[in-house]
Design a protein around this motif. Sequence first.
Motif, PDB file in Angstrom:
ATOM      1  N   ASP A  93     -43.706 -18.528-103.636  1.00  0.00           N
ATOM      2  CA  ASP A  93     -42.528 -18.523-102.771  1.00  0.00           C
ATOM      3  C   ASP A  93     -41.301 -18.938-103.581  1.00  0.00           C
ATOM      4  O   ASP A  93     -41.403 -19.332-104.735  1.00  0.00           O
ATOM      5  CB  ASP A  93     -42.751 -19.507-101.612  1.00  0.00           C
ATOM      6  N   GLY A 125     -43.868 -11.286-102.268  1.00  0.00           N
ATOM      7  CA  GLY A 125     -43.381 -11.052-100.915  1.00  0.00           C
ATOM      8  C   GLY A 125     -42.057 -11.720-100.592  1.00  0.00           C
ATOM      9  O   GLY A 125     -41.613 -11.702 -99.443  1.00  0.00           O
ATOM     10  N   THR A 126     -41.410 -12.327-101.591  1.00  0.00           N
ATOM     11  CA  THR A 126     -40.147 -13.015-101.319  1.00  0.00           C
ATOM     12  C   THR A 126     -39.028 -12.041-100.939  1.00  0.00           C
ATOM     13  O   THR A 126     -38.073 -12.451-100.282  1.00  0.00           O
ATOM     14  CB  THR A 126     -39.705 -13.870-102.524  1.00  0.00           C
ATOM     15  N   GLU A 127     -39.157 -10.784-101.313  1.00  0.00           N
ATOM     16  CA  GLU A 127     -38.134  -9.803-100.918  1.00  0.00           C
ATOM     17  C   GLU A 127     -38.030  -9.737 -99.393  1.00  0.00           C
ATOM     18  O   GLU A 127     -36.939  -9.714 -98.834  1.00  0.00           O
ATOM     19  CB  GLU A 127     -38.460  -8.421-101.479  1.00  0.00           C
ATOM     20  N   ARG A 128     -39.170  -9.696 -98.720  1.00  0.00           N
ATOM     21  CA  ARG A 128     -39.190  -9.640 -97.249  1.00  0.00           C
ATOM     22  C   ARG A 128     -38.580 -10.907 -96.656  1.00  0.00           C
ATOM     23  O   ARG A 128     -37.822 -10.856 -95.702  1.00  0.00           O
ATOM     24  CB  ARG A 128     -40.621  -9.441 -96.751  1.00  0.00           C
ATOM     25  N   THR A 129     -38.912 -12.045 -97.239  1.00  0.00           N
ATOM     26  CA  THR A 129     -38.364 -13.311 -96.766  1.00  0.00           C
ATOM     27  C   THR A 129     -36.845 -13.312 -96.889  1.00  0.00           C
ATOM     28  O   THR A 129     -36.139 -13.705 -95.956  1.00  0.00           O
ATOM     29  CB  THR A 129     -38.962 -14.493 -97.564  1.00  0.00           C
ATOM     30  N   GLU A 131     -34.860 -10.737 -97.029  1.00  0.00           N
ATOM     31  CA  GLU A 131     -34.325  -9.772 -96.058  1.00  0.00           C
ATOM     32  C   GLU A 131     -34.268 -10.396 -94.660  1.00  0.00           C
ATOM     33  O   GLU A 131     -33.273 -10.256 -93.942  1.00  0.00           O
ATOM     34  CB  GLU A 131     -35.179  -8.515 -96.043  1.00  0.00           C
ATOM     35  N   ASP A 132     -35.320 -11.106 -94.278  1.00  0.00           N
ATOM     36  CA  ASP A 132     -35.357 -11.747 -92.966  1.00  0.00           C
ATOM     37  C   ASP A 132     -34.268 -12.812 -92.830  1.00  0.00           C
ATOM     38  O   ASP A 132     -33.643 -12.942 -91.780  1.00  0.00           O
ATOM     39  CB  ASP A 132     -36.727 -12.389 -92.706  1.00  0.00           C
ATOM     40  N   THR A 137     -28.596  -5.684 -96.926  1.00  0.00           N
ATOM     41  CA  THR A 137     -29.212  -4.465 -97.425  1.00  0.00           C
ATOM     42  C   THR A 137     -29.943  -4.797 -98.711  1.00  0.00           C
ATOM     43  O   THR A 137     -29.321  -5.208 -99.688  1.00  0.00           O
ATOM     44  CB  THR A 137     -28.143  -3.384 -97.695  1.00  0.00           C
ATOM     45  N   MET A 138     -31.250  -4.648 -98.694  1.00  0.00           N
ATOM     46  CA  MET A 138     -32.059  -5.048 -99.842  1.00  0.00           C
ATOM     47  C   MET A 138     -32.189  -3.926-100.865  1.00  0.00           C
ATOM     48  O   MET A 138     -32.336  -2.766-100.502  1.00  0.00           O
ATOM     49  CB  MET A 138     -33.466  -5.446 -99.386  1.00  0.00           C
ATOM     50  N   ASP A 140     -34.391  -3.039-104.636  1.00  0.00           N
ATOM     51  CA  ASP A 140     -35.646  -3.406-105.282  1.00  0.00           C
ATOM     52  C   ASP A 140     -35.455  -4.630-106.158  1.00  0.00           C
ATOM     53  O   ASP A 140     -34.520  -4.697-106.960  1.00  0.00           O
ATOM     54  CB  ASP A 140     -36.177  -2.255-106.141  1.00  0.00           C
TER      55      ASP A 140
END
Length: 171
Positions: A93, A125-129, A131-132, A137-138, A140
């Motif tokens: 994380d 999975g930190t990209e999703r975190t 974004e949340d 706008t994310m 890569d």
Amino acid sequence: MLVAYFSLAGEQYGVGVIEEGNTSIIAHMIAEQTGADLFEIEAVDPYPTSHSELLDVSRREMASNARPEIARTVENMDDYDTIFIGYPNWWGDMPMIVYNFLESYDLSDKTIVPFCTHGGSGLSGTERTIEDITGGTMMDGFAIAGTTAQNDRDTARSEVAEWLREDGLVE
């Protein structure tokens, strides 16, 4: 563009005692290649420089969902359209201070570009975190081993350049 990053020197996993943190090295490479401004996320209460003490502090922060106080703020966040956010991967994380940074600004109208240094876990999975948290706008994300950032800077610089080109952030 702004490159905001959290990084630590001192005794670090896989690279020993270092004068510049792994994430800082990558942040500076991104700034050099994009012309972005740099902002270092620093804690009011400095983190330990011993790896074992840092592990204890980071575990406690995660367990309590802490939000360590940040020493200074980005005064002109509205001036930036694209925000690179860099951090070491701790326990799969982001460090809790990075959560605090992301939650401190309205980034919903920004393009967010995450990057991390790690000891084998990648972005986890930190990209999703991110974004949340941000609603931005994310783009890569980019992950690179801390040992590569610290000990093979030519390879690191080349990988950063390739990623920036693939994301269309440089030509």
